[in-house]
Design a protein around this motif. Structure first.
Motif, PDB file in Angstrom:
ATOM      1  N   ALA A 165      43.942  36.742  39.060  1.00 36.62           N
ATOM      2  CA  ALA A 165      43.013  36.450  39.503  1.00 36.62           C
ATOM      3  C   ALA A 165      42.945  35.389  40.713  1.00 36.62           C
ATOM      4  O   ALA A 165      43.777  35.175  41.282  1.00 36.62           O
ATOM      5  N   ARG A 166      41.303  34.945  40.609  1.00 39.21           N
ATOM      6  CA  ARG A 166      41.399  34.197  41.621  1.00 39.21           C
ATOM      7  C   ARG A 166      40.022  33.090  41.056  1.00 39.21           C
ATOM      8  O   ARG A 166      39.934  33.371  40.501  1.00 39.21           O
ATOM      9  N   VAL A 224      40.550  39.943  39.948  1.00 40.60           N
ATOM     10  CA  VAL A 224      40.689  40.303  40.897  1.00 40.60           C
ATOM     11  C   VAL A 224      41.058  41.933  41.374  1.00 40.60           C
ATOM     12  O   VAL A 224      41.970  42.368  40.851  1.00 40.60           O
ATOM     13  N   ARG A 225      40.603  43.388  42.080  1.00 44.77           N
ATOM     14  CA  ARG A 225      40.712  44.522  41.561  1.00 44.77           C
ATOM     15  C   ARG A 225      40.458  44.804  42.925  1.00 44.77           C
ATOM     16  O   ARG A 225      40.592  44.555  43.711  1.00 44.77           O
ATOM     17  N   GLU A 226      41.653  46.565  43.031  1.00 41.10           N
ATOM     18  CA  GLU A 226      41.678  47.311  43.321  1.00 41.10           C
ATOM     19  C   GLU A 226      41.589  48.258  43.241  1.00 41.10           C
ATOM     20  O   GLU A 226      42.813  48.781  41.978  1.00 41.10           O
ATOM     21  N   GLY A 227      41.532  49.379  43.705  1.00 42.17           N
ATOM     22  CA  GLY A 227      40.953  50.795  43.293  1.00 42.17           C
ATOM     23  C   GLY A 227      40.751  51.928  44.803  1.00 42.17           C
ATOM     24  O   GLY A 227      41.645  50.814  45.700  1.00 42.17           O
ATOM     25  N   ARG A 228      40.483  52.639  44.500  1.00 41.70           N
ATOM     26  CA  ARG A 228      40.362  53.847  45.875  1.00 41.70           C
ATOM     27  C   ARG A 228      37.837  53.945  45.306  1.00 41.70           C
ATOM     28  O   ARG A 228      37.893  53.690  44.561  1.00 41.70           O
ATOM     29  N   GLU A 229      37.768  54.281  46.570  1.00 45.83           N
ATOM     30  CA  GLU A 229      36.418  54.320  46.776  1.00 45.83           C
ATOM     31  C   GLU A 229      35.817  55.663  47.594  1.00 45.83           C
ATOM     32  O   GLU A 229      37.349  56.485  48.187  1.00 45.83           O
ATOM     33  N   ALA A 271      34.459  23.862  34.809  1.00 41.17           N
ATOM     34  CA  ALA A 271      33.211  25.002  36.501  1.00 41.17           C
ATOM     35  C   ALA A 271      34.768  25.086  36.786  1.00 41.17           C
ATOM     36  O   ALA A 271      35.280  26.263  37.441  1.00 41.17           O
ATOM     37  N   ASP A 272      35.797  24.137  37.321  1.00 42.39           N
ATOM     38  CA  ASP A 272      37.179  24.710  38.160  1.00 42.39           C
ATOM     39  C   ASP A 272      38.017  25.458  37.281  1.00 42.39           C
ATOM     40  O   ASP A 272      38.645  25.986  37.796  1.00 42.39           O
ATOM     41  N   ASP A 273      37.787  25.553  36.359  1.00 42.74           N
ATOM     42  CA  ASP A 273      38.265  26.388  35.426  1.00 42.74           C
ATOM     43  C   ASP A 273      37.866  27.681  35.185  1.00 42.74           C
ATOM     44  O   ASP A 273      39.411  29.084  34.977  1.00 42.74           O
ATOM     45  N   LEU A 274      37.354  28.341  35.844  1.00 43.57           N
ATOM     46  CA  LEU A 274      37.500  29.497  35.622  1.00 43.57           C
ATOM     47  C   LEU A 274      37.756  30.426  36.499  1.00 43.57           C
ATOM     48  O   LEU A 274      38.218  29.672  37.916  1.00 43.57           O
ATOM     49  N   ARG A 275      38.344  31.789  36.256  1.00 41.34           N
ATOM     50  CA  ARG A 275      38.533  32.620  36.943  1.00 41.34           C
ATOM     51  C   ARG A 275      37.600  34.013  36.306  1.00 41.34           C
ATOM     52  O   ARG A 275      37.758  34.167  35.775  1.00 41.34           O
ATOM     53  N   GLU A 276      38.144  34.448  38.390  1.00 40.93           N
ATOM     54  CA  GLU A 276      37.481  36.100  38.055  1.00 40.93           C
ATOM     55  C   GLU A 276      38.968  36.884  38.562  1.00 40.93           C
ATOM     56  O   GLU A 276      39.889  36.772  39.184  1.00 40.93           O
ATOM     57  N   LEU A 296      35.227  38.174  34.546  1.00 44.93           N
ATOM     58  CA  LEU A 296      35.866  36.338  34.275  1.00 44.93           C
ATOM     59  C   LEU A 296      36.955  37.536  33.959  1.00 44.93           C
ATOM     60  O   LEU A 296      36.982  38.503  33.418  1.00 44.93           O
ATOM     61  N   HIS A 297      37.804  36.400  34.286  1.00 42.21           N
ATOM     62  CA  HIS A 297      39.671  36.473  33.710  1.00 42.21           C
ATOM     63  C   HIS A 297      39.691  36.161  32.257  1.00 42.21           C
ATOM     64  O   HIS A 297      40.053  35.090  32.967  1.00 42.21           O
ATOM     65  N   VAL A 298      40.145  36.163  31.162  1.00 43.44           N
ATOM     66  CA  VAL A 298      39.345  35.328  30.600  1.00 43.44           C
ATOM     67  C   VAL A 298      40.468  34.500  29.935  1.00 43.44           C
ATOM     68  O   VAL A 298      40.518  33.691  30.110  1.00 43.44           O
ATOM     69  N   THR A 299      42.058  35.082  29.900  1.00 43.80           N
ATOM     70  CA  THR A 299      43.326  34.849  30.322  1.00 43.80           C
ATOM     71  C   THR A 299      44.084  33.548  30.945  1.00 43.80           C
ATOM     72  O   THR A 299      44.320  32.770  30.825  1.00 43.80           O
ATOM     73  N   ALA A 300      42.937  34.661  32.397  1.00 43.11           N
ATOM     74  CA  ALA A 300      43.612  32.796  33.600  1.00 43.11           C
ATOM     75  C   ALA A 300      42.838  31.927  33.492  1.00 43.11           C
ATOM     76  O   ALA A 300      43.239  30.608  33.514  1.00 43.11           O
TER      77      ALA A 300
END
Length: 696
Positions: free
Chosen positions: A471-472, A515-520, A508-513, A481-485
């Protein structure tokens, strides 16, 4: 109120109507895949089906459509008392958009209640809404792989499992899966293709009178939809009654052992994988018998079921065109029918039990109503079928008149200088073409670095649909949105922010998104020298085999592959960037060779294709594979054209052969900053691309 186009008003499409009706009669058939060209009313007729489905009884207030007679013991809205009163509602048609998210399909934590009330609650997705109804996916072949995986699990298990964000939920998800697709835009994964019980290929009628009637009815519907629907209300009511009657009749339909052996014989003869084809054919035959008003399955029911359940299951690989050899089917059915004893329900045993209920104007059964059956398909060959000699060519034969092929005039009838399969190109010009070698397994092609392209299965990428790796804080607009983070970031500050109720106090500073990594998915663009020099037929045969292999690999990895050839006075796009293996195989069947070598024209055309593709899909990274001996006998200087490809990952395949070598391809590779390999290494392109990072 939205008025749906009446099912009975659709002109033609007898097989499609029958397939949809059989699924309405018996949901055990397993759904329908509708393949066809653009503008053939695929979506219209599927949406019209929902109005013909019988109503279902549901538990009042249950968001998961539980049956009051047998409620789901694991229903999140339960427990429900068995036998409690229920309410009747029409069967639902739930549409799954191609761009839907995983949370929208399977369901997720109810973010609003979690943030405002501080409780853990589950918000159902489309799989829950489609339970005991129809799940419709338009352009199902364009669905993202992560959504396909969810559909496969739900279709196989009849349940949806949700394990995310501290939510653990499971609920029933049994639905009729209906998908439409245009094969020109790419094929389905084999696992998902097999999940569809029946498949139908639809094409627009070439009969002017029938086409005129389609236009006439559509214009009338657009002018006054309610009046048009009212004119067809009687036919719609009769059809709905007939479906309801057939559905009630299905449990009493008998499947004799002779018909069961017939089904097994047909499925074994067509070499379909697994036993799902046998089960689907049996269920479809039972439904067809009930639809025709019979209480025993006959050979005609088996034939109608096999025509719809087997075509998409007998494809050995994506290059095989779907279809069924109906001459072989009839031969098998006739052969097995001759062994029937008295009372087996064969043609000489039990016949139709009179006319079917609801009149004779229902959807035809594809040959059982006296109509002309479709012509037999061409068998197992597919677009690349041919004699064993088509698998390759013996290289090294000199030109027939003693001259180099580059010195021969390019008059549109240039010969390759080598024996071939003896077939002219598809255009009938008489030009000899090189046959493609057999496709081979291709190692993984990976473009260096980490991209941000469309979701696929090839190169590393930052994607919205990959697995969460952390999360970041969002750098721009919050999209995922990353709810848990977010909740963990806000939790330590609740007392300082004066929280008094159950809900969280967020800033606003609490919000986290996430971070995903996959294949393209990537674009692999071949630029091939098709001139007459350096044993062009050997080169073209090997290149065709490599491109076909990459097409097969691209089908599995959701890539695009393109092909540019240059010869004579210019270059042409022989295969526009595509992920459709059928379209690619068809274009590769005939690539003429001969004439001079305009290398600069090939590079300039490649730059144009890549420029257009960047506009269409700016995030998809390309890989250029240039197959040439480096000779230039026409078209001008190469350097200006090569400068247009700076920054593009390139591989140069050197086709120069013979005792005297000029090393022209070496200079070209240096100019393009590309990796240089020989033609013999063409089948190992995966290793080349993996080494590209070292080369640059």
């Amino acid at each position: 109120m939205i008025v749906t186009y009446p099912f009975s008003a659709v002109v033609g499409l007898a097989d499609l109507k029958l397939a949809l009706v059989l699924n309405a009669v018996s949901p055990r058939v397993g759904g329908v895949l509708v393949r066809g060209e653009k503008g053939t009313a695929k979506s219209t007729i599927v949406r019209a089906l929902a109005a013909q489905l019988p109503a279902v009884d549901v538990v009042p207030g249950c968001r998961f459509a539980c049956d009051p007679g047998a409620p789901d013991s694991e229903c999140p809205d339960g427990p429900h008392e068995p036998g409690a009163g229920g309410v009747s509602r029409p069967a639902v048609l739930v549409e799954l958009p191609v761009g839907a998210s995983e949370d929208r399909l399977a369901g997720s934590l109810d973010v609003e209640r979690a943030l405002t009330e501080g409780v853990k609650a589950f918000e159902p997705g489309l799989l829950a809404a489609a339970h005991r109804g129809v799940l419709y996916v338009d352009e199902v072949n364009l669905l993202h792989d992560h959504l396909v995986d969810l559909l496969l699990d739900a279709a196989a298990l009849g349940r949806c499992y949700v394990e995310r964000e501290s939510v653990s939920v499971r609920h029933a998800a049994r639905f009729l899966l209906v998908g439409t697709m245009n094969p020109e835009e790419g094929e389905l994964r084999p696992q998902l293709l097999d999940r569809f019980g029946l498949t139908v290929e639809v094409k627009a009628s070439r009969d002017p009178e029938e086409r005129a009637e389609v236009i006439r009815r559509r214009l009338a519907f657009d002018a006054d939809a309610e009046a048009f629907a009212a004119r067809w209300a009687e036919e719609e009511s009769a059809l709905a009654d007939r479906i309801a009657g057939a559905r009630a009749r299905v449990p009493g339909v008998r499947l004799p052992d002779a018909r069961l052996r017939q089904i097994a014989t047909v499925c074994a003869a067509f070499e379909v994988d697994g036993l799902r084809a046998d089960l689907v054919t049996a269920n479809a035959a039972l439904a067809h018998a009930a639809w025709q008003g019979r209480d025993t399955v006959t050979t005609e029911d088996v034939r109608a079921a096999a025509r719809l359940s087997l075509p998409h299951r007998r494809r050995r690989d994506p290059f095989d065109a779907p279809g069924l050899d109906e001459a072989l089917l009839d031969e098998l059915l006739e052969r097995t029918s001759q062994d029937d004893g008295p009372g087996d329900g064969g043609p000489d045993g039990e016949g139709p039990a009179g006319p079917p209920p609801g009149g004779s104007d229902g959807p035809p059964s594809g040959g059982t109503d006296g109509s002309e059956p479709p012509p037999p398909s061409k068998g197992n060959g597919g677009p690349l079928s041919g004699s064993p000699e088509d698998a390759g060519e013996a290289p090294g034969t000199p030109a027939r008149d003693g001259r180099l092929d580059d010195e021969r005039p390019d008059d549109g009838q240039a010969d390759s200088g080598l024996p071939d399969d003896g077939r002219p190109d598809a255009g009938g010009t008489g030009v000899r073409v090189a046959a493609a070698g057999a496709p081979h397994r291709v190692p993984l092609l990976e473009v260096p670095g980490i991209g941000e392209g469309a979701a696929g299965r090839r190169s590393r990428s930052r994607t919205r649909h990959g697995r969460g790796t952390g999360a970041r804080r969002p750098s721009g607009q919050l999209r995922d949105l990353h709810v848990t983070a977010t909740m963990l970031a806000a939790a330590p500050h609740q007392r300082g922010r004066g929280r008094t109720g159950p809900g969280l106090v967020l800033r606003a500073d609490d919000l986290r998104e996430v971070v995903r990594e996959g294949r393209e998915g990537n674009l692999v663009l071949f630029v091939v020298d098709a001139s007459g020099s350096m044993a062009a037929r050997k080169r073209m045969s090997a290149v065709k085999a490599a491109v076909l292999s990459l097409l097969l690999d691209a089908y599995q990895r959701r890539d695009k592959v393109g092909l540019i050839t240059f010869r004579g006075a210019g270059a042409e796009v022989a295969l526009p960037p595509t992920s459709s293996v059928e379209a690619g195989a068809a274009r590769l069947r005939s690539l003429p060779t001969g004439g001079r070598t305009p290398l600069a024209a090939g590079l300039m055309r490649a730059a144009d294709v890549l420029r257009v593709e960047r506009l269409r899909d700016p995030a998809r990274r390309p890989l250029l594979v240039l197959v040439t001996d480096g000779r230039v006998t026409a078209g001008g200087d190469v350097d200006p054209a090569a400068s247009l490809l700076e920054g593009t990952a390139c591989v140069v395949v050197d086709c120069e052969s013979g005792p005297v070598r000029l090393g022209l391809a070496v200079r070209l590779a240096s100019r393009l900053r590309a990796r240089l390999v020989s033609l013999d290494a063409l089948a190992e392109l995966g290793g080349l691309v993996r080494d590209y990072r070292k080369a640059v």
